[in-house]
Scaffold this motif. Structure first.
Motif, PDB file in Angstrom:
ATOM      1  N   LEU A  32       0.826  -1.202   0.000  1.00 30.30           N
ATOM      2  CA  LEU A  32       0.000   0.000   0.000  1.00 30.30           C
ATOM      3  C   LEU A  32       0.864   1.257   0.000  1.00 30.30           C
ATOM      4  N   ILE A  33       1.917   1.253   0.785  1.00 29.00           N
ATOM      5  CA  ILE A  33       2.852   2.381   0.788  1.00 29.00           C
ATOM      6  C   ILE A  33       3.505   2.529  -0.586  1.00 29.00           C
ATOM      7  N   GLY A  34       3.859   1.418  -1.205  1.00 26.77           N
ATOM      8  CA  GLY A  34       4.462   1.467  -2.536  1.00 26.77           C
ATOM      9  C   GLY A  34       3.521   2.041  -3.576  1.00 26.77           C
ATOM     10  N   MET A  37       3.258   5.764  -2.913  1.00 27.27           N
ATOM     11  CA  MET A  37       4.498   6.416  -3.347  1.00 27.27           C
ATOM     12  C   MET A  37       4.549   6.523  -4.872  1.00 27.27           C
ATOM     13  N   THR A  38       4.141   5.477  -5.569  1.00 29.44           N
ATOM     14  CA  THR A  38       4.191   5.487  -7.027  1.00 29.44           C
ATOM     15  C   THR A  38       3.217   6.504  -7.608  1.00 29.44           C
ATOM     16  N   LYS A  39       2.012   6.559  -7.063  1.00 30.61           N
ATOM     17  CA  LYS A  39       0.996   7.427  -7.644  1.00 30.61           C
ATOM     18  C   LYS A  39       1.196   8.897  -7.314  1.00 30.61           C
ATOM     19  N   GLY A  86      12.034  -1.202  -7.849  1.00 27.22           N
ATOM     20  CA  GLY A  86      12.260  -1.268  -9.292  1.00 27.22           C
ATOM     21  C   GLY A  86      10.976  -1.466 -10.067  1.00 27.22           C
ATOM     22  N   LEU A  87      10.080  -2.253  -9.508  1.00 26.60           N
ATOM     23  CA  LEU A  87       8.792  -2.468 -10.142  1.00 26.60           C
ATOM     24  C   LEU A  87       7.993  -1.177 -10.190  1.00 26.60           C
ATOM     25  N   SER A  88       8.008  -0.420  -9.109  1.00 29.27           N
ATOM     26  CA  SER A  88       7.260   0.837  -9.107  1.00 29.27           C
ATOM     27  C   SER A  88       7.906   1.870 -10.032  1.00 29.27           C
ATOM     28  N   LEU A  89       9.227   1.850 -10.157  1.00 29.71           N
ATOM     29  CA  LEU A  89       9.884   2.782 -11.072  1.00 29.71           C
ATOM     30  C   LEU A  89       9.681   2.391 -12.540  1.00 29.71           C
TER      31      LEU A  89
END
Length: 101
Positions: A32-34, A37-39, A86-89
């Protein structure tokens, strides 16, 4: 017959269930934090970093190491944190610039 028919829960099984629930809860919280952070945070943060290629590389590495440290503090492998970073980037608009560095 009376005392032998009642099953007794071993204390280790209760501790195992607690640890599994804690691990899945922490995993859900980290994911959820990821997503947040991504959005929201990464878009604003990396808008500043995309001004210079070297700054973009440093920002991506800092995000990666920070995510690994967060996962390590939560009790997970730092490799999993680096993978999730890396997945979120990979969904970021500047991913091609990051890949070229």
């Amino acid at each position: 017959i009376g005392a032998a028919a009642i099953p007794v829960l071993d204390h280790d099984y209760c501790a195992l269930g607690y640890e599994m629930a804690r691990a899945f809860g922490l995993l859900f919280l980290l994911l959820l934090i990821g997503v947040v952070m991504t959005k929201y945070v990464n878009r604003v943060l990396f808008r500043f970093y995309t001004r210079d290629g070297e700054l973009l590389f440093i920002g991506a590495m800092a995000y990666n190491l920070g995510s690994a440290a967060l996962c390590y503090q939560a009790g997970f492998s730092p490799h999993a944190g680096a993978y999730l970073a890396g997945l979120s980037l990979s969904f970021h608009p500047a991913r091609v610039q990051i890949e070229n560095k």
